[in-house]
Design a protein around this motif. Structure first.
Motif, PDB file in Angstrom:
ATOM      1  N   TYR A  19       0.836  -1.208   0.000  1.00  0.00           N
ATOM      2  CA  TYR A  19       0.000   0.000   0.000  1.00  0.00           C
ATOM      3  C   TYR A  19       0.871   1.258   0.000  1.00  0.00           C
ATOM      4  N   LYS A  20       1.916   1.250   0.823  1.00  0.00           N
ATOM      5  CA  LYS A  20       2.820   2.404   0.863  1.00  0.00           C
ATOM      6  C   LYS A  20       3.514   2.599  -0.483  1.00  0.00           C
ATOM      7  N   ASP A  21       3.884   1.493  -1.122  1.00  0.00           N
ATOM      8  CA  ASP A  21       4.522   1.588  -2.436  1.00  0.00           C
ATOM      9  C   ASP A  21       3.549   2.155  -3.473  1.00  0.00           C
ATOM     10  N   ALA A  22       2.274   1.755  -3.365  1.00  0.00           N
ATOM     11  CA  ALA A  22       1.267   2.265  -4.300  1.00  0.00           C
ATOM     12  C   ALA A  22       1.066   3.766  -4.115  1.00  0.00           C
ATOM     13  N   LEU A  23       1.091   4.226  -2.867  1.00  0.00           N
ATOM     14  CA  LEU A  23       0.985   5.665  -2.610  1.00  0.00           C
ATOM     15  C   LEU A  23       2.165   6.417  -3.220  1.00  0.00           C
ATOM     16  N   LYS A  24       3.357   5.840  -3.094  1.00  0.00           N
ATOM     17  CA  LYS A  24       4.543   6.476  -3.671  1.00  0.00           C
ATOM     18  C   LYS A  24       4.432   6.557  -5.194  1.00  0.00           C
ATOM     19  N   ALA A  25       3.873   5.506  -5.803  1.00  0.00           N
ATOM     20  CA  ALA A  25       3.717   5.497  -7.258  1.00  0.00           C
ATOM     21  C   ALA A  25       2.754   6.593  -7.713  1.00  0.00           C
ATOM     22  N   VAL A  26       1.679   6.793  -6.956  1.00  0.00           N
ATOM     23  CA  VAL A  26       0.722   7.845  -7.295  1.00  0.00           C
ATOM     24  C   VAL A  26       1.345   9.222  -7.081  1.00  0.00           C
ATOM     25  N   ASP A  27       2.097   9.374  -6.004  1.00  0.00           N
ATOM     26  CA  ASP A  27       2.782  10.641  -5.746  1.00  0.00           C
ATOM     27  C   ASP A  27       3.729  10.982  -6.897  1.00  0.00           C
ATOM     28  N   LYS A  28       4.459   9.979  -7.361  1.00  0.00           N
ATOM     29  CA  LYS A  28       5.366  10.180  -8.496  1.00  0.00           C
ATOM     30  C   LYS A  28       4.588  10.547  -9.753  1.00  0.00           C
ATOM     31  N   ALA A  29       3.465   9.862  -9.984  1.00  0.00           N
ATOM     32  CA  ALA A  29       2.661  10.126 -11.175  1.00  0.00           C
ATOM     33  C   ALA A  29       2.121  11.553 -11.170  1.00  0.00           C
ATOM     34  N   MET A  30       1.624  11.994 -10.023  1.00  0.00           N
ATOM     35  CA  MET A  30       1.106  13.361  -9.930  1.00  0.00           C
ATOM     36  C   MET A  30       2.214  14.376 -10.181  1.00  0.00           C
ATOM     37  N   GLY A  31       3.401  14.102  -9.649  1.00  0.00           N
ATOM     38  CA  GLY A  31       4.533  14.994  -9.881  1.00  0.00           C
ATOM     39  C   GLY A  31       4.920  15.056 -11.345  1.00  0.00           C
ATOM     40  N   THR A  32       4.837  13.918 -12.031  1.00  0.00           N
ATOM     41  CA  THR A  32       5.183  13.874 -13.454  1.00  0.00           C
ATOM     42  C   THR A  32       4.199  14.696 -14.283  1.00  0.00           C
ATOM     43  N   VAL A  33       2.913  14.602 -13.948  1.00  0.00           N
ATOM     44  CA  VAL A  33       1.914  15.397 -14.670  1.00  0.00           C
ATOM     45  C   VAL A  33       2.168  16.891 -14.463  1.00  0.00           C
ATOM     46  N   LEU A  34       2.477  17.283 -13.237  1.00  0.00           N
ATOM     47  CA  LEU A  34       2.776  18.692 -12.976  1.00  0.00           C
ATOM     48  C   LEU A  34       4.034  19.130 -13.727  1.00  0.00           C
ATOM     49  N   ASP A  35       4.997  18.223 -13.841  1.00  0.00           N
ATOM     50  CA  ASP A  35       6.208  18.543 -14.609  1.00  0.00           C
ATOM     51  C   ASP A  35       5.875  18.809 -16.076  1.00  0.00           C
ATOM     52  N   LEU A  36       4.887  18.094 -16.615  1.00  0.00           N
ATOM     53  CA  LEU A  36       4.462  18.347 -17.994  1.00  0.00           C
ATOM     54  C   LEU A  36       3.958  19.778 -18.150  1.00  0.00           C
ATOM     55  N   TYR A  37       3.202  20.232 -17.165  1.00  0.00           N
ATOM     56  CA  TYR A  37       2.703  21.606 -17.213  1.00  0.00           C
ATOM     57  C   TYR A  37       3.857  22.604 -17.120  1.00  0.00           C
ATOM     58  N   ARG A  38       4.863  22.269 -16.332  1.00  0.00           N
ATOM     59  CA  ARG A  38       6.038  23.149 -16.244  1.00  0.00           C
ATOM     60  C   ARG A  38       6.781  23.184 -17.580  1.00  0.00           C
ATOM     61  N   GLU A  39       6.938  22.022 -18.196  1.00  0.00           N
ATOM     62  CA  GLU A  39       7.647  21.946 -19.475  1.00  0.00           C
ATOM     63  C   GLU A  39       6.975  22.806 -20.539  1.00  0.00           C
ATOM     64  N   HIS A  40       5.659  22.910 -20.460  1.00  0.00           N
ATOM     65  CA  HIS A  40       4.913  23.674 -21.461  1.00  0.00           C
ATOM     66  C   HIS A  40       4.629  25.107 -21.000  1.00  0.00           C
ATOM     67  N   GLY A  41       5.236  25.505 -19.884  1.00  0.00           N
ATOM     68  CA  GLY A  41       5.068  26.873 -19.402  1.00  0.00           C
ATOM     69  C   GLY A  41       3.667  27.187 -18.921  1.00  0.00           C
ATOM     70  N   LEU A  42       2.954  26.170 -18.423  1.00  0.00           N
ATOM     71  CA  LEU A  42       1.558  26.353 -18.041  1.00  0.00           C
ATOM     72  C   LEU A  42       1.318  26.329 -16.539  1.00  0.00           C
ATOM     73  N   ILE A  43       2.325  25.963 -15.758  1.00  0.00           N
ATOM     74  CA  ILE A  43       2.085  25.718 -14.340  1.00  0.00           C
ATOM     75  C   ILE A  43       1.601  26.974 -13.615  1.00  0.00           C
ATOM     76  N   LYS A  44       2.037  28.154 -14.058  1.00  0.00           N
ATOM     77  CA  LYS A  44       1.615  29.391 -13.399  1.00  0.00           C
ATOM     78  C   LYS A  44       0.242  29.856 -13.865  1.00  0.00           C
ATOM     79  N   ARG A  45      -0.359  29.094 -14.768  1.00  0.00           N
ATOM     80  CA  ARG A  45      -1.715  29.407 -15.236  1.00  0.00           C
ATOM     81  C   ARG A  45      -2.682  28.282 -14.879  1.00  0.00           C
ATOM     82  N   THR A  46      -2.255  27.401 -13.978  1.00  0.00           N
ATOM     83  CA  THR A  46      -3.001  26.169 -13.723  1.00  0.00           C
ATOM     84  C   THR A  46      -3.467  26.077 -12.274  1.00  0.00           C
ATOM     85  N   THR A  47      -4.680  25.581 -12.087  1.00  0.00           N
ATOM     86  CA  THR A  47      -5.204  25.259 -10.762  1.00  0.00           C
ATOM     87  C   THR A  47      -5.336  23.745 -10.664  1.00  0.00           C
ATOM     88  N   VAL A  48      -4.889  23.193  -9.556  1.00  0.00           N
ATOM     89  CA  VAL A  48      -4.882  21.743  -9.362  1.00  0.00           C
ATOM     90  C   VAL A  48      -5.859  21.370  -8.251  1.00  0.00           C
TER      91      VAL A  48
END
Length: 250
Positions: free
Chosen positions: A129-158
């Motif tokens: 269960y703890k490993d699954a939580l870590k995997a989701v945490d990583k996934a959410m971080g990766t999605v946010l990184d996509l927004y950063r890569e496209h210069g959108l993070i400062k225009r985004t609400t999560v």
């Protein structure tokens, strides 16, 4: 999930099953994706990690869906986020990807239920269960990184929430006693980003049903009377200001 996307309780949207049944068709109740298009011409991209949610993936010109789930052994948070990354690549290709994906969506929904499944089968205090939580945490971080890569993070609400309250909470574990302990079950409901008060603790009662109306509020759009979804006003920095109406909707 049906209550979250329709803004209605089960008694109103009528979806009482949790499996895919083709014969039932799509729900009659409109969803937040319908309202986003109707109110402001906003598009949505939805990535579900459960085939049983197929019936919430009603095909429309303003929605793009992709899903995987337990029926596909290779489906995991990393795979789903890979789908999101591919989608972003196609949407920003400049060619419209054959007009199927003309641009990045105004609303991106990413469904990551793996921890709940693992908790139910292997225990809420298990290493898995703890490993699954870590995997989701990583996934959410990766999605946010996509927004950063496209210069959108400062225009985004999560917005981040959970669909259920399985497992122990601070209430059921005995860390909080008295009147508050009667408020279980509870789920996280978190908002961050553009227009949201930093470090604010929500004081009003909030339901996952309120998510749709709050998303629309963040985009400067209004909701509809048949909803029981209400925007969580206290999280916003400023009073509501309606978004400009698209010329196509005038």
């Amino acid at each position: 999930m049906a209550s979250l996307v329709t803004g209605m309780p089960v008694a109103k949207h009528g979806i009482t099953w949790n499996v895919f049944e083709f014969s039932r068709g799509y729900p009659r109740a409109p969803t937040v994706f319908d309202y986003l298009d109707l109110s402001g011409g906003r598009d949505s991209a939805i990535f579900y990690m459960d085939e049983s949610l197929y019936q919430l993936a009603k095909p429309e010109p303003y929605t793009d869906y992709q899903m995987c789930g337990p029926l596909r052994a290779e489906c995991n948070p990393d795979r789903l986020v890979g789908y999101v990354r591919d989608y972003f690549k196609k949407a920003t290709s400049g060619s419209g990807y054959g007009h199927a994906i003309p641009a990045l969506p105004h609303l991106l929904v990413v469904h990551l239920p793996a921890p709940g499944r693992v908790g139910e089968t292997q225990g809420w205090k298990s290493v898995a269960y703890k490993d699954a939580l870590k995997a989701v945490d990583k996934a959410m971080g990766t999605v946010l990184d996509l927004y950063r890569e496209h210069g959108l993070i400062k225009r985004t609400t999560v917005f981040a929430t959970s669909l259920s309250a399985f497992g122990e909470t601070q209430f059921s574990a005995g860390e909080v006693s008295g009147e508050q302990a009667g408020n279980v079950p509870v789920v996280p409901w978190i908002a961050s980003g553009v227009g949201i008060k930093a470090g604010h603790s929500i004081r009003q009662p909030v339901s996952i049903i309120d998510t749709g109306a709050t998303v629309m509020r963040a985009l400067g759009l209004t909701t509809y009377t048949e909803w029981e979804s209400h925007p969580v006003e206290e999280i916003f920095k400023t009073a509501f200001a309606a978004a400009p109406v698209s010329p196509l909707l005038q």
